[in-house]
Design a protein around this motif. Structure first.
Motif, PDB file in Angstrom:
ATOM      1  N   ARG A  12     -16.092  45.319  -2.280  1.00  0.00           N
ATOM      2  CA  ARG A  12     -16.998  45.770  -3.053  1.00  0.00           C
ATOM      3  C   ARG A  12     -17.195  44.452  -4.292  1.00  0.00           C
ATOM      4  O   ARG A  12     -18.272  43.988  -4.460  1.00  0.00           O
ATOM      5  CB  ARG A  12     -16.634  46.935  -4.051  1.00  0.00           C
ATOM      6  CG  ARG A  12     -17.515  47.765  -4.724  1.00  0.00           C
ATOM      7  CD  ARG A  12     -16.984  49.043  -5.474  1.00  0.00           C
ATOM      8  NE  ARG A  12     -15.924  49.504  -4.653  1.00  0.00           N
ATOM      9  CZ  ARG A  12     -14.719  50.236  -5.018  1.00  0.00           C
ATOM     10  NH1 ARG A  12     -14.448  50.308  -6.303  1.00  0.00           N
ATOM     11  NH2 ARG A  12     -14.240  51.020  -4.022  1.00  0.00           N
ATOM     12  N   GLU A  13     -15.853  43.994  -4.511  1.00  0.00           N
ATOM     13  CA  GLU A  13     -15.772  42.767  -5.773  1.00  0.00           C
ATOM     14  C   GLU A  13     -16.585  41.488  -4.802  1.00  0.00           C
ATOM     15  O   GLU A  13     -17.081  40.585  -5.653  1.00  0.00           O
ATOM     16  CB  GLU A  13     -14.470  42.714  -6.416  1.00  0.00           C
ATOM     17  CG  GLU A  13     -14.007  43.952  -7.022  1.00  0.00           C
ATOM     18  CD  GLU A  13     -15.222  44.311  -8.288  1.00  0.00           C
ATOM     19  OE1 GLU A  13     -15.566  43.417  -8.793  1.00  0.00           O
ATOM     20  OE2 GLU A  13     -15.281  45.236  -8.426  1.00  0.00           O
ATOM     21  N   LEU A  14     -16.093  41.463  -3.904  1.00  0.00           N
ATOM     22  CA  LEU A  14     -16.582  40.190  -3.160  1.00  0.00           C
ATOM     23  C   LEU A  14     -18.096  40.114  -3.079  1.00  0.00           C
ATOM     24  O   LEU A  14     -18.975  39.028  -3.457  1.00  0.00           O
ATOM     25  CB  LEU A  14     -16.134  39.936  -1.734  1.00  0.00           C
ATOM     26  CG  LEU A  14     -14.655  39.550  -1.846  1.00  0.00           C
ATOM     27  CD1 LEU A  14     -14.074  39.498  -0.444  1.00  0.00           C
ATOM     28  CD2 LEU A  14     -14.392  38.270  -2.403  1.00  0.00           C
ATOM     29  N   ILE A  15     -18.742  41.313  -2.788  1.00  0.00           N
ATOM     30  CA  ILE A  15     -20.218  41.464  -2.877  1.00  0.00           C
ATOM     31  C   ILE A  15     -20.823  41.181  -4.169  1.00  0.00           C
ATOM     32  O   ILE A  15     -21.623  40.184  -4.002  1.00  0.00           O
ATOM     33  CB  ILE A  15     -20.910  42.972  -2.353  1.00  0.00           C
ATOM     34  CG1 ILE A  15     -20.122  43.216  -1.090  1.00  0.00           C
ATOM     35  CG2 ILE A  15     -22.244  42.853  -2.487  1.00  0.00           C
ATOM     36  CD1 ILE A  15     -20.474  44.385  -0.483  1.00  0.00           C
ATOM     37  N   PRO A  49     -26.049  36.667  -4.193  1.00  0.00           N
ATOM     38  CA  PRO A  49     -26.933  36.382  -5.272  1.00  0.00           C
ATOM     39  C   PRO A  49     -27.248  37.736  -6.131  1.00  0.00           C
ATOM     40  O   PRO A  49     -27.812  38.749  -5.791  1.00  0.00           O
ATOM     41  CB  PRO A  49     -28.238  35.850  -4.746  1.00  0.00           C
ATOM     42  CG  PRO A  49     -27.747  35.430  -3.157  1.00  0.00           C
ATOM     43  CD  PRO A  49     -26.759  36.604  -2.921  1.00  0.00           C
ATOM     44  N   GLU A  50     -27.092  37.603  -7.312  1.00  0.00           N
ATOM     45  CA  GLU A  50     -27.168  38.696  -8.268  1.00  0.00           C
ATOM     46  C   GLU A  50     -26.424  39.772  -7.941  1.00  0.00           C
ATOM     47  O   GLU A  50     -27.069  40.915  -8.040  1.00  0.00           O
ATOM     48  CB  GLU A  50     -28.840  38.924  -8.572  1.00  0.00           C
ATOM     49  CG  GLU A  50     -29.374  37.890  -9.436  1.00  0.00           C
ATOM     50  CD  GLU A  50     -30.722  38.598 -10.065  1.00  0.00           C
ATOM     51  OE1 GLU A  50     -30.675  39.424 -10.643  1.00  0.00           O
ATOM     52  OE2 GLU A  50     -31.757  38.118  -9.429  1.00  0.00           O
ATOM     53  N   GLY A  51     -25.389  39.809  -7.356  1.00  0.00           N
ATOM     54  CA  GLY A  51     -24.605  40.760  -6.615  1.00  0.00           C
ATOM     55  C   GLY A  51     -24.350  42.072  -7.381  1.00  0.00           C
ATOM     56  O   GLY A  51     -24.505  42.925  -6.979  1.00  0.00           O
ATOM     57  N   ARG A  52     -24.239  41.863  -8.743  1.00  0.00           N
ATOM     58  CA  ARG A  52     -24.013  43.202  -9.536  1.00  0.00           C
ATOM     59  C   ARG A  52     -25.202  43.776  -9.834  1.00  0.00           C
ATOM     60  O   ARG A  52     -25.142  44.904 -10.607  1.00  0.00           O
ATOM     61  CB  ARG A  52     -23.023  42.775 -10.676  1.00  0.00           C
ATOM     62  CG  ARG A  52     -21.732  42.405 -10.276  1.00  0.00           C
ATOM     63  CD  ARG A  52     -20.625  41.979 -11.397  1.00  0.00           C
ATOM     64  NE  ARG A  52     -19.404  41.453 -10.935  1.00  0.00           N
ATOM     65  CZ  ARG A  52     -18.560  42.489 -10.587  1.00  0.00           C
ATOM     66  NH1 ARG A  52     -18.578  43.745 -10.764  1.00  0.00           N
ATOM     67  NH2 ARG A  52     -17.362  42.032 -10.309  1.00  0.00           N
ATOM     68  N   ASN A  53     -26.395  43.359  -9.701  1.00  0.00           N
ATOM     69  CA  ASN A  53     -27.587  43.901 -10.335  1.00  0.00           C
ATOM     70  C   ASN A  53     -27.952  44.670  -9.015  1.00  0.00           C
ATOM     71  O   ASN A  53     -27.810  44.638  -7.809  1.00  0.00           O
ATOM     72  CB  ASN A  53     -28.698  42.990 -10.588  1.00  0.00           C
ATOM     73  CG  ASN A  53     -28.485  42.409 -11.926  1.00  0.00           C
ATOM     74  OD1 ASN A  53     -28.009  43.022 -12.883  1.00  0.00           O
ATOM     75  ND2 ASN A  53     -28.664  41.289 -11.903  1.00  0.00           N
ATOM     76  N   LEU A 108     -30.182  49.357  -3.095  1.00  0.00           N
ATOM     77  CA  LEU A 108     -28.577  48.798  -2.746  1.00  0.00           C
ATOM     78  C   LEU A 108     -27.740  48.459  -4.023  1.00  0.00           C
ATOM     79  O   LEU A 108     -28.573  47.589  -4.932  1.00  0.00           O
ATOM     80  CB  LEU A 108     -28.650  47.936  -1.681  1.00  0.00           C
ATOM     81  CG  LEU A 108     -27.675  47.716  -0.969  1.00  0.00           C
ATOM     82  CD1 LEU A 108     -27.069  48.965  -0.267  1.00  0.00           C
ATOM     83  CD2 LEU A 108     -27.707  46.663   0.326  1.00  0.00           C
ATOM     84  N   ARG A 109     -26.875  49.010  -4.318  1.00  0.00           N
ATOM     85  CA  ARG A 109     -25.847  48.333  -5.273  1.00  0.00           C
ATOM     86  C   ARG A 109     -24.499  48.281  -4.810  1.00  0.00           C
ATOM     87  O   ARG A 109     -24.214  48.832  -4.344  1.00  0.00           O
ATOM     88  CB  ARG A 109     -25.880  49.104  -6.738  1.00  0.00           C
ATOM     89  CG  ARG A 109     -25.674  48.433  -8.014  1.00  0.00           C
ATOM     90  CD  ARG A 109     -25.905  48.861  -9.291  1.00  0.00           C
ATOM     91  NE  ARG A 109     -25.197  50.177  -9.352  1.00  0.00           N
ATOM     92  CZ  ARG A 109     -25.391  51.072 -10.535  1.00  0.00           C
ATOM     93  NH1 ARG A 109     -26.191  50.604 -11.399  1.00  0.00           N
ATOM     94  NH2 ARG A 109     -24.759  51.984 -10.420  1.00  0.00           N
ATOM     95  N   PHE A 110     -23.977  47.069  -5.470  1.00  0.00           N
ATOM     96  CA  PHE A 110     -22.648  46.531  -4.851  1.00  0.00           C
ATOM     97  C   PHE A 110     -21.570  47.939  -4.706  1.00  0.00           C
ATOM     98  O   PHE A 110     -20.719  48.043  -3.949  1.00  0.00           O
ATOM     99  CB  PHE A 110     -22.112  45.381  -5.340  1.00  0.00           C
ATOM    100  CG  PHE A 110     -21.477  45.676  -6.919  1.00  0.00           C
ATOM    101  CD1 PHE A 110     -22.420  45.949  -7.887  1.00  0.00           C
ATOM    102  CD2 PHE A 110     -20.011  45.643  -7.099  1.00  0.00           C
ATOM    103  CE1 PHE A 110     -21.817  46.306  -9.136  1.00  0.00           C
ATOM    104  CE2 PHE A 110     -19.525  45.877  -8.234  1.00  0.00           C
ATOM    105  CZ  PHE A 110     -20.493  46.182  -9.466  1.00  0.00           C
ATOM    106  N   ASP A 111     -21.639  49.017  -5.886  1.00  0.00           N
ATOM    107  CA  ASP A 111     -20.751  49.674  -6.110  1.00  0.00           C
ATOM    108  C   ASP A 111     -20.983  50.964  -5.360  1.00  0.00           C
ATOM    109  O   ASP A 111     -20.434  52.053  -5.797  1.00  0.00           O
ATOM    110  CB  ASP A 111     -20.258  49.747  -7.389  1.00  0.00           C
ATOM    111  CG  ASP A 111     -21.346  50.121  -8.647  1.00  0.00           C
ATOM    112  OD1 ASP A 111     -22.576  50.140  -7.907  1.00  0.00           O
ATOM    113  OD2 ASP A 111     -21.281  50.316  -9.591  1.00  0.00           O
ATOM    114  N   ALA A 144     -29.507  40.623   3.573  1.00  0.00           N
ATOM    115  CA  ALA A 144     -29.359  39.263   3.460  1.00  0.00           C
ATOM    116  C   ALA A 144     -30.266  38.670   4.605  1.00  0.00           C
ATOM    117  O   ALA A 144     -30.932  37.663   4.379  1.00  0.00           O
ATOM    118  CB  ALA A 144     -27.922  38.861   3.826  1.00  0.00           C
ATOM    119  N   LEU A 145     -30.125  39.217   5.873  1.00  0.00           N
ATOM    120  CA  LEU A 145     -30.773  38.962   6.887  1.00  0.00           C
ATOM    121  C   LEU A 145     -32.311  39.090   6.618  1.00  0.00           C
ATOM    122  O   LEU A 145     -33.136  38.053   7.052  1.00  0.00           O
ATOM    123  CB  LEU A 145     -30.428  39.409   8.245  1.00  0.00           C
ATOM    124  CG  LEU A 145     -29.022  39.116   8.755  1.00  0.00           C
ATOM    125  CD1 LEU A 145     -28.678  40.289   9.721  1.00  0.00           C
ATOM    126  CD2 LEU A 145     -29.147  37.964   9.235  1.00  0.00           C
TER     127      LEU A 145
END
Lengths: 307, 409
Positions: A119-122, A127-131, A227-230, A52-53
């Protein structure tokens, strides 16, 4: 021969990605006698913070305007690691402190739940966190010489892991705070009796562990370019395995365990026909064998009966 | 408005639209008097419901939202045409790419009164979970985007039909392209252990077997969610293959391609099916994505008959998300259900029979179903990644010889 060398390198790299999270498990287990199961997710959250940074918030881009690229990279990673340290300390306050002195399973479950929450919060709020996301390349990508096996990035990942472990070694063995951590891990009651401020030391342990996890998440995401949220779920599970195999509570155990698990995975994939689908199975099997026959791990002293 | 656009295509498109309206009008007789205001009760239009299921959140949300929109567009167009003897209510449900969620959503749909038909799924595993539910409830389901070959079966016909080609059908044109046209014979195969991945493995093995001289020299199955493929790739590197086929999803495909690049395997062609076609593939694989060959069922909607009008209508409806790879399929699936509804009425059994026998001409050309409920229409296009975009092979610099594919002599 070249195949074996490249596979060894693959395994060493994989071990580097496992080691820091394994150390996190060991550190917290040593200090608190509990397994904090959300560490994989915390580390991946740290990597998301760094991403994000660098991208969404544009901090890296604006820093690069004033400072040379490597320095702004280091600053961004440092901020991300500090964020992770804060996050894991917050986890401690929110999901571990309320269960202190209660059934050990309560804090175990609450940390698992905390991992799912992170995990779920990310997934929900990034933005487009699950992709899947391409992780920004803060490490140089070039090759050393014309050998495709050795890239600057791989060398830097190994070097950073090594430096982090060395710093931790120095801190734990040569500073008063570090020795206090060891004292608490060996005998909490006695440590409190000789005047060690238990709560302060635990918070410091979490800050340091969290910082290491942030770096670990960064190195892992850099190594995979993505990187992926899960990702944290599997990363945390492997980190736990590494810590168990090496010996929960032992920092060097995490290194040995990381190497063992990584070598098993890579060599099952590389040299057993049709073994690819079973590489993780083989790694987990090793863990089961250790829990059955050598529960203290390769270098550990405590038993893991509490897990 | 049409300045500079070829009038011929527009005319053809309009022709198709008028033809379509004609079909709709032909069976819409005797409905004029039913426009009475709702307060009068009894005489208001009967409401029938059609359910759409797809991944609207979760890892494949981008694949589901566009089709949801096009499906809704088709329903709205049909309602607006004023020629239906009833009003169709559109219901959208999210399966989140999770078979468990899909099954519970399907239970909800079959429990809902007035649902006459459903259209579902991008994920094969989700479709597998809901097929028995719809079949038991006697509700016809038209699959719009799941491509596992085992979904359409004789015993499920006519309740389960599918408008998109299966992964097996998709592999046929891809194999023909890379093996016959490009002459790549020696293949490394990596697949996911999912149902989708296994179906692709088998399809690719079958294609290789059909061709003399073609061979698969390595086969690796990976679990979805793995991130480190370097051990597999280091092994494949030694085998001097002409191409690497990947049968699975986007994330793993992108990691494989970027790690191939890292290990100095840039000169090996990578080919894959539509499961890896997504801008995310290019984003994650970065530079390494250049020259990857993929296939996708269907054609670009703008090249389909009536495609221009479809795109215009879609934009006019104000949808923000792109209609996506399966948008046209969901649109035709909706229209097939609507057409059958008009002809057969709202009885589920009659409706299912009608869908099974339909020959519907829409965006995809003429869709009709074989005895398993599988469409006989296997339209597809080969794409190559050029400068960070999926470019139709026929329009690419690779075809003209301006650029060379990885490993081209």
């Amino acid at each position: 021969m070249e195949l074996i060398i490249s596979q060894i390198l693959n395994a060493v790299m994989l071990a580097c990605t496992y080691t820091l999270v394994g150390i996190g498990f060991s550190l917290f287990f040593g200090a608190m006698d509990i397994v904090v199961f959300c560490l994989g997710d915390v580390a991946i959250a740290g990597a998301f913070a760094i991403m994000a940074l660098s991208t969404v918030m544009g901090v890296y881009a604006s820093l690069s305007g004033i400072l040379p690229a490597p320095i702004s990279g280091i600053i961004v990673v440092f901020i991300g690691a500090c964020f992770t340290a804060g996050l894991v300390t917050l986890m401690y306050r929110a999901v571990i402190v309320p269960f202190e002195g209660k059934n050990i399973n309560a804090s175990l479950l609450s940390t698992i739940a905390a991992g799912i929450v992170i995990r779920e919060l990310i997934g929900l709020f990034y933005p487009e966190g699950r992709n899947p996301h391409a992780f920004p390349q803060l490490l140089p990508a070039g090759l050393i010489g014309d050998n495709v096996l050795l890239s600057w990035r791989n060398i830097i990942i190994i070097a950073i892991t090594f430096i982090m472990v060395m710093l931790l070694y120095w801190f734990v063995n040569r500073t008063k705070t570090g020795l206090s951590i060891q004292a608490i891990s060996q005998n909490k009651e006695a440590a409190i009796m000789v005047g060690i401020n238990w709560h302060r030391i635990i918070v410091i342990t979490f800050l340091i562990g969290g910082f290491l996890l942030g770096i670990g998440g960064f190195l892992t995401a850099s190594y995979f370019n993505s990187l992926r949220f899960d990702m944290g779920a599997m990363y945390g599970l492997k980190g736990f395995c590494v810590a168990v195999v090496g010996g929960l509570g032992s920092i060097y155990g995490a290194i040995v365990g990381g190497l063992l698990i990584a070598f098993v995975e890579v060599f099952v994939t590389a040299f057993i026909p049709g073994g690819t689908a079973y590489s993780s199975v083989a790694a987990f099997l090793i863990v089961v064998l250790f829990i059955l026959f050598k529960p203290e791990g390769i270098l550990g002293e405590k038993t893991v009966e509490k897990v | 408005m049409f300045k500079g656009k070829p009038i011929g295509k527009i005319a053809a498109g309009l022709g198709a639209l008028i033809f379509l309206l004609g079909i709709l009008a032909g069976c819409g007789g005797g409905t004029k008097s039913q426009e009475a205001p709702k307060q009068e009760g009894g005489s208001q239009k009967k409401v029938v419901k059609i359910a759409f299921i797809g991944p609207l959140t979760g890892p494949n949300a981008t694949e589901g939202v566009g089709p949801r929109n096009t499906f809704e567009l088709a329903v709205n167009q049909a309602n607006k045409s004023g020629k239906l003897p009833f009003e169709i209510k559109f219901l959208a449900y999210d399966d989140a790419s999770n078979p468990g969620t899909a099954a519970s959503v399907a239970q909800k749909i079959v429990a809902e009164p007035d649902v006459v038909a459903a259209s579902g799924h991008w994920n094969t595993a989700c479709a597998e979970a809901t097929i028995p539910i719809f079949k038991a409830a006697g509700i016809p389901m038209v699959i719009w985007g799941a491509i596992g070959p085992s979904l359409t079966k004789e015993e499920n016909f006519p309740y389960i039909t599918r408008v998109c080609p299966t992964s097996v059908q998709e592999n046929i044109p891809l194999a023909a392209f890379v093996m016959d046209q490009l002459g790549r014979k020696k293949w490394a195969l990596i697949s996911s252990t999912s149902v989708y991945g296994k179906a692709n493995t088998e399809a690719w093995q079958a294609e290789v077997k059909k061709r003399s001289g073609a061979e698969i020299v390595s086969l690796d199955e990976i679990t979805d969610g793995s991130t480190d493929f370097r051990p597999i790739l280091s092994k494949i590197k030694k085998l001097n293959v002409d191409g690497l086929y990947y049968g699975g999803n986007i994330m793993e495909a992108a990691l494989i391609r970027s790690q191939m690049n890292e290990l100095g395997m840039k000169d090996i062609l990578m080919a894959g099916i539509s499961g890896i076609v997504s801008p995310k593939f290019i984003e994650v694989a970065g530079q390494a994505a250049e020259g990857v060959v993929v296939t996708q069922p269907g054609k670009e909607p703008k090249k389909m008959p009536g495609g221009k009008e479809f795109i215009e209508e879609y934009q006019k409806a104000g949808y923000k998300e792109p209609y996506g790879a399966y948008g046209a399929y969901a649109y035709d699936a909706a229209n097939i259900i609507i057409t059958a509804l008009k002809e057969a009425g709202t009885d589920r059994k009659a409706l299912a029979d009608k869908i099974g026998k339909i020959a519907y001409t829409g965006l995809l050309g003429t869709t009709s179903f074989d005895k398993t409920g599988q469409t006989t229409n296997s339209l597809s296009t080969i794409y190559v990644i050029q400068d960070g975009k999926f470019v139709d092979w026929d329009e690419s610099k690779y075809k003209t010889g301006e650029r060379k594919l990885p490993g081209a002599k």
